[in-house]
Design a protein around this motif. Structure first.
Motif, mmCIF file in Angstrom:
data_model
loop_
_atom_site.group_PDB
_atom_site.id
_atom_site.type_symbol
_atom_site.label_atom_id
_atom_site.label_comp_id
_atom_site.label_asym_id
_atom_site.label_seq_id
_atom_site.Cartn_x
_atom_site.Cartn_y
_atom_site.Cartn_z
ATOM 1 N N VAL A 27 0.750 -1.173 -0.128
ATOM 2 C CA VAL A 27 0.078 0.121 0.159
ATOM 3 C C VAL A 27 0.684 1.207 -0.042
ATOM 4 C CG1 VAL A 27 -1.698 1.474 1.415
ATOM 5 C CG2 VAL A 27 -2.117 -1.057 1.025
ATOM 6 N N ARG A 28 1.806 1.371 0.904
ATOM 7 C CA ARG A 28 2.693 2.483 1.102
ATOM 8 C C ARG A 28 3.495 2.624 -0.468
ATOM 9 N NH1 ARG A 28 4.531 0.762 5.927
ATOM 10 N NH2 ARG A 28 3.403 2.454 7.313
ATOM 11 N N ARG A 29 4.042 1.775 -1.113
ATOM 12 C CA ARG A 29 4.643 1.715 -2.479
ATOM 13 C C ARG A 29 3.650 2.210 -3.232
ATOM 14 N NH1 ARG A 29 7.496 -2.628 -2.497
ATOM 15 N NH2 ARG A 29 5.557 -4.083 -2.899
ATOM 16 N N ASN A 30 2.380 1.965 -3.572
ATOM 17 C CA ASN A 30 1.694 2.151 -4.487
ATOM 18 C C ASN A 30 0.953 3.534 -4.401
ATOM 19 O OD1 ASN A 30 0.249 0.908 -6.754
ATOM 20 N ND2 ASN A 30 -1.732 0.916 -5.674
ATOM 21 N N VAL A 31 0.587 3.989 -2.948
ATOM 22 C CA VAL A 31 0.439 5.336 -2.717
ATOM 23 C C VAL A 31 1.505 6.330 -3.079
ATOM 24 C CG1 VAL A 31 -0.235 6.781 -0.924
ATOM 25 C CG2 VAL A 31 -1.443 4.768 -0.963
ATOM 26 N N ILE A 32 2.672 6.075 -2.648
ATOM 27 C CA ILE A 32 3.846 6.938 -2.639
ATOM 28 C C ILE A 32 3.991 7.033 -4.549
ATOM 29 C CG2 ILE A 32 6.350 7.298 -2.590
ATOM 30 C CD1 ILE A 32 6.183 5.985 0.088
ATOM 31 N N THR A 33 4.253 6.090 -5.183
ATOM 32 C CA THR A 33 4.308 6.006 -6.438
ATOM 33 C C THR A 33 3.200 6.905 -7.191
ATOM 34 O OG1 THR A 33 5.268 4.051 -6.463
ATOM 35 C CG2 THR A 33 4.371 4.674 -8.555
ATOM 36 N N ALA A 34 1.837 6.815 -6.970
ATOM 37 C CA ALA A 34 0.871 7.193 -7.400
ATOM 38 C C ALA A 34 0.819 8.836 -7.239
ATOM 39 C CB ALA A 34 -0.521 6.835 -6.853
ATOM 40 N N ILE A 35 1.300 9.282 -6.057
ATOM 41 C CA ILE A 35 1.114 10.634 -5.629
ATOM 42 C C ILE A 35 2.282 11.430 -6.410
ATOM 43 C CG2 ILE A 35 1.391 12.393 -3.791
ATOM 44 C CD1 ILE A 35 -0.192 10.221 -1.964
ATOM 45 N N GLU A 36 3.511 10.709 -6.144
ATOM 46 C CA GLU A 36 4.555 11.450 -6.644
ATOM 47 C C GLU A 36 4.367 11.653 -8.286
ATOM 48 O OE1 GLU A 36 8.037 9.580 -5.147
ATOM 49 O OE2 GLU A 36 7.982 10.791 -3.509
ATOM 50 N N ARG A 37 3.950 10.614 -8.953
ATOM 51 C CA ARG A 37 3.703 10.589 -10.339
ATOM 52 C C ARG A 37 2.760 11.565 -10.826
ATOM 53 N NH1 ARG A 37 0.233 8.179 -13.750
ATOM 54 N NH2 ARG A 37 -0.349 6.874 -11.997
ATOM 55 N N MET A 38 1.710 11.763 -10.113
ATOM 56 C CA MET A 38 0.667 12.330 -10.591
ATOM 57 C C MET A 38 0.577 13.872 -10.119
ATOM 58 S SD MET A 38 -2.636 10.102 -10.248
ATOM 59 C CE MET A 38 -4.013 11.011 -11.017
ATOM 60 N N THR A 39 1.457 14.073 -8.962
ATOM 61 C CA THR A 39 1.319 15.600 -8.563
ATOM 62 C C THR A 39 2.579 16.195 -8.717
ATOM 63 O OG1 THR A 39 1.854 14.946 -6.305
ATOM 64 C CG2 THR A 39 -0.545 14.886 -7.002
ATOM 65 N N GLY A 40 3.665 15.525 -8.481
ATOM 66 C CA GLY A 40 5.224 16.056 -8.482
ATOM 67 C C GLY A 40 5.562 16.287 -7.021
ATOM 68 N N LEU A 41 4.858 16.000 -6.157
ATOM 69 C CA LEU A 41 5.057 16.187 -4.644
ATOM 70 C C LEU A 41 5.829 15.184 -4.014
ATOM 71 C CD1 LEU A 41 1.471 17.413 -3.400
ATOM 72 C CD2 LEU A 41 3.542 18.746 -3.665
ATOM 73 N N GLU A 42 6.673 15.439 -3.131
ATOM 74 C CA GLU A 42 7.663 14.187 -2.516
ATOM 75 C C GLU A 42 6.541 13.871 -1.451
ATOM 76 O OE1 GLU A 42 11.349 13.490 0.058
ATOM 77 O OE2 GLU A 42 10.977 15.646 -0.525
ATOM 78 N N VAL A 43 6.193 12.239 -1.289
ATOM 79 C CA VAL A 43 5.642 11.797 -0.089
ATOM 80 C C VAL A 43 6.640 11.615 0.789
ATOM 81 C CG1 VAL A 43 4.055 9.992 0.608
ATOM 82 C CG2 VAL A 43 3.851 10.947 -1.567
ATOM 83 N N VAL A 44 6.640 12.263 2.032
ATOM 84 C CA VAL A 44 7.570 11.927 3.026
ATOM 85 C C VAL A 44 7.064 10.973 4.180
ATOM 86 C CG1 VAL A 44 8.400 14.366 3.093
ATOM 87 C CG2 VAL A 44 6.593 13.943 4.558
ATOM 88 N N GLU A 45 5.895 10.510 3.899
ATOM 89 C CA GLU A 45 5.340 9.544 4.773
ATOM 90 C C GLU A 45 3.899 8.923 4.592
ATOM 91 O OE1 GLU A 45 3.836 12.019 9.117
ATOM 92 O OE2 GLU A 45 5.808 10.516 8.908
#
Length: 152
Positions: A109-127
């Motif tokens: 879940v962590r990997r999928n959420v981080i990948t989706a957010i960073e790919r779609m928004t350009g934001l760095e997911v810190v946690e």
């Protein structure tokens, strides 16, 4: 934290994650909290073993909402986010399927959420913090069937 790790973390914080910068010489792009919340919710639901998101009260409210014609389930249910200019943090409440390794599921879940957010928004997911609130048992599905009326 070592000096090299601290420097690496500071370098990442100074960048807009992903492939495109959110702040350029041509203007600034802002991403609303609700956008990140929906992306995280949808990405978490894509992982096998996640039965639902949200605590018991949120799921009950959503079940009522689904019975209203034309109403849709909230993609952000069970998700809270904190979004800055360049970074985002996510908190998830999960209901998992019985028999699934919670540690492996959390990693996926962590990997999928981080990948989706960073790919779609350009934001760095810190946690991405995950709170498993319940386990879905196969016999729970039979409870969702309408019960015959006791009194006629």
């Amino acid at each position: 934290m070592t000096t090299a790790t601290k420097q690496s973390t500071e370098d990442k914080a100074g960048q807009a994650g992903g492939t495109g910068a959110l702040v350029t010489e041509h203007g600034t792009t802002t991403v609303a909290d609700t956008v990140v919340q929906k992306i995280a919710g949808l990405a978490a639901r894509e992982v096998a073993g996640v039965h639902a998101l949200g605590g018991g009260a949120a799921r009950a409210f959503n079940a009522l909402r689904e019975r209203i014609p034309g109403a849709t389930a909230s993609a952000g249910q069970g998700v809270s986010v904190e979004v800055g200019e360049k970074q985002a943090a996510v908190d998830l409440q999960l209901l998992v399927e019985y028999g699934v390794s919670i540690a492996d599921l959390a990693r996926s879940v962590r990997r999928n959420v981080i990948t989706a957010i960073e790919r779609m928004t350009g934001l760095e997911v810190v946690e991405v913090n995950i709170n498993v609130t319940d386990i879905h048992l196969p016999e729970d599905d039979s409870d969702e069937q309408p019960q015959p009326a006791r009194v006629q």
